[in-house]
Each structure stands twice: as C-alpha cells, then as structure tokens.
Design an enzyme around this catalytic site. Sequence first.
Site, PDB file in Angstrom:
ATOM      1  N   CYS A 184     -19.557  14.618   8.085  1.00  0.00           N
ATOM      2  CA  CYS A 184     -17.991  15.043   8.051  1.00  0.00           C
ATOM      3  C   CYS A 184     -17.592  15.825   6.764  1.00  0.00           C
ATOM      4  CB  CYS A 184     -17.018  13.766   8.376  1.00  0.00           C
ATOM      5  SG  CYS A 184     -16.333  13.453   7.162  1.00  0.00           S
ATOM      6  N   ASP A 209     -10.368   3.216  -5.874  1.00  0.00           N
ATOM      7  CA  ASP A 209     -10.404   2.674  -4.579  1.00  0.00           C
ATOM      8  C   ASP A 209     -10.255   0.902  -4.034  1.00  0.00           C
ATOM      9  OD1 ASP A 209     -12.149   3.029  -2.322  1.00  0.00           O
ATOM     10  OD2 ASP A 209     -13.724   2.097  -3.431  1.00  0.00           O
ATOM     11  N   ARG A 268       0.767  -1.292   0.433  1.00  0.00           N
ATOM     12  CA  ARG A 268      -0.283   0.149  -0.193  1.00  0.00           C
ATOM     13  C   ARG A 268       0.931   1.301  -0.071  1.00  0.00           C
ATOM     14  NH1 ARG A 268      -4.138  -0.328   4.790  1.00  0.00           N
ATOM     15  NH2 ARG A 268      -5.024   1.145   3.775  1.00  0.00           N
ATOM     16  N   CYS A 317     -16.753   4.159  11.957  1.00  0.00           N
ATOM     17  CA  CYS A 317     -17.404   5.217  11.784  1.00  0.00           C
ATOM     18  C   CYS A 317     -18.841   4.873  10.602  1.00  0.00           C
ATOM     19  CB  CYS A 317     -16.610   5.323  10.374  1.00  0.00           C
ATOM     20  SG  CYS A 317     -16.932   6.412   8.716  1.00  0.00           S
ATOM     21  N   CYS A 364     -18.430  20.324   6.355  1.00  0.00           N
ATOM     22  CA  CYS A 364     -16.470  21.635   6.157  1.00  0.00           C
ATOM     23  C   CYS A 364     -17.067  22.439   5.335  1.00  0.00           C
ATOM     24  CB  CYS A 364     -15.898  20.270   5.554  1.00  0.00           C
ATOM     25  SG  CYS A 364     -14.305  20.583   4.946  1.00  0.00           S
TER      26      CYS A 364
END
Length: 379
Positions: free
Chosen positions: A243, A134, A57, A214, A247
């Site tokens: 979130c 993704d 990664r 989350c 913002c």
Amino acid sequence: MDYHQLQEEVKAYAKEIGIDKVGFASVDVFGELKARLVRQEQLSYQSGFEKGSVEERTEPARLLPEAQSIISIALAYPSKMKDAPRSTRGDRRGIFCRASWGRDYHDVLRDRLNKLGEFLKEKVPEVKFKSMVDTGELADRAVAERAGIGFSGKNCATITPEFGSYVYLGEMITNIPFIPDEPVDDSCGDCNICVDACPTGALVQGGQLDANRCIAFLTQTKGFLPDEFRSKIGNRLYGCDTCQTVCPKNKRKDFHLHEEFEPDPELVKPKLKPLLSISNREFKEKFGPMAGSWRGKKPIQRNAILALAHYKDESSVDELIRLMNEDPRPVIRGTAAWGLGKIGTAQAFEAIEQAWEKENDESVREEMKKGLDFFTNSY
C-alpha cells in the site's frame, strides 16, 4: 518564559540532532479517533497489539495529567536498496519490509526523544514529559496529523509532503504550552490505488483497516497462518509494503538521511533455506538489531517455509522433511508438511505419509492432510 522562542529553539535543536520533521499539537481529546477506535472494536478489526484502553489512546491527559502540548517527530527512511541480491532458482530469498531496514527504529527515535527531553530540562528545569514510539498508548499517526507532520492517507499511513509515507513517528507529551501547528490538507482525492492493490482486502475502504487481514500483521503472528492468506504472503518474511509502494505520493521518494536505517542487503533480503536451521543465538546476533525480529525466529521461519512453498522450491524438500519430522514446534512441523504438499514432489508426498503414522498432534496432522490433498487434487 518566552514559549514562542523556546519553540523555535526546539525546532532548531531537533534538526541538529537528526529529526527530519517536528510539529506541535494540542492535548485536546482525539474525538474523531476515539469514535473510530470504538467502531474498530465493534467490527473486531483490531490486531491485539494495541496498547491501552480507548480512553488512554485518545486522551493525552490520562498519560500525563499536566499535559499542555505534544511534540511530534518524524524521521525519514529509505525506500530503495543499493545492490539488492537477486532471488534465483534453487537459492530463493525472502524480504523484510522497508520499516525494518537498518537498526530498530524504536531505539533510534527513542534516542532522539531522549536528547530532546534533556534539551528541555536544560531550558525548563521543572518540565514534565512522557515520550512514546509506536508501542505507546497514543496513536502516532493521529498525533502527527494534528501536529502538521502529514495527513492520514487512505492506506492508513501518515503521508508527508517531503518524504511521502516513508517516515517513522514518535511523540512527547509535555507540560509546556507550545503553540499547535496547522494540519496538512488531505490530498488523496479520488485516488483509490492502495485500496485496490491490497493483497488481502485488509483496506476495507480508504482510511479503514481490518488489521486481522493485513499481511504486515499476519507475518508477525505465531500460530498457523490461516489458509486463505498463504497464497498471498509471497516471499514476505516480515511486514508488507504494497500500500506504500503503489501510492503516487511515494513516487521518487527515497531518502538516505540516517546511517542507522541503511539496509544490509543480506539481512533484509535473506536466503530462505538457511533460515530453516538457524539457531536462536545466531538469529539474535544477525537479526536482533532489526525491528522485524521482535517476535523471535518462529514467525520468520514459518513465513520462510510459506515462501519456499510459494516458489515450489524443490531444493528445499530435504530440509522441510527434516523440520516436519524433527522440529519440536507444531506450527513449524505442520507448516513444513503443508509446504511439502504445495511443492508437490513424489519424495515430499511419501515423506508426509510416513510422518503421518507417528504424528500425535492433531493440528499438525490437519496440516499433513492438507499437504496430501494437494497430491489428490492434482489428479
């Protein structure tokens, strides 16, 4: 070969095929990200959806040994829906997050990257590349940040100057030595609105996310939703936008640049009760093209039950009783029992007591007990 000229041609072609922003990054090891990922593992903050080892990664050369640069792309998506249907008493609706509006973004971005790859093949026949959207090993946001697409905000989203954080990201590792772009300066400053607004405290601090708390992750799980989160999920069927919507960088950001991402209001804000009896075939036909369908109908149905319980929707009691008694899936039977207790009608409690007598699954019986406890605790 004039790689600078090629880079300019890539930028022009990217714009031509509907890529809203393109940047270039080096293939150096993502050292800071590697340290953060190791720490995330130590704290058990990972979701389990991550692909590849920490090394894969963070070290592009492990994915393409000839790697010399990374092309990062971004496509903007809408933040507002035209003619959004209203959720009304007795006819409540759920909501899919903005990142699941329209056609599955994985397909759209892969299409753009495939076209970009074909373009490079024409220009450089010996080109080698590896594309990801993704679900690949590389962290899209880390690549985008290095490539100057945007900066990583305290909400862990990539925030672009032009489109806010309402962007999909993808990347292509290549063996072409493109010149890296300069990163965008972080401008969150002292703002901590997203951290304070997170419904479950998943944003531990700016830039650090406990994925297991989350809501965006929780809505995608297939088991029973932990008790502490059931009152937090509201009417969310897939994902969470809190979130992002709070913002300041997203204020007045709403771009409708791609027809593929335009939402069908009846799909992204669907009626809850019909979801409880939808067949696999109908679910696939209606919701299959959306990113939010990737885990199948079970999580969506479970979340729909929780949403009806959130609304204390008495009109759904008959259907929830049917699910509790007849559905073959323990998670759905148990969640329906819990939801009935939350709604709290006399019919609901009587049905739970009757179902208790014939239920053999201990996990379901535990949910039935929780449902009955709502009645006990109300007196």
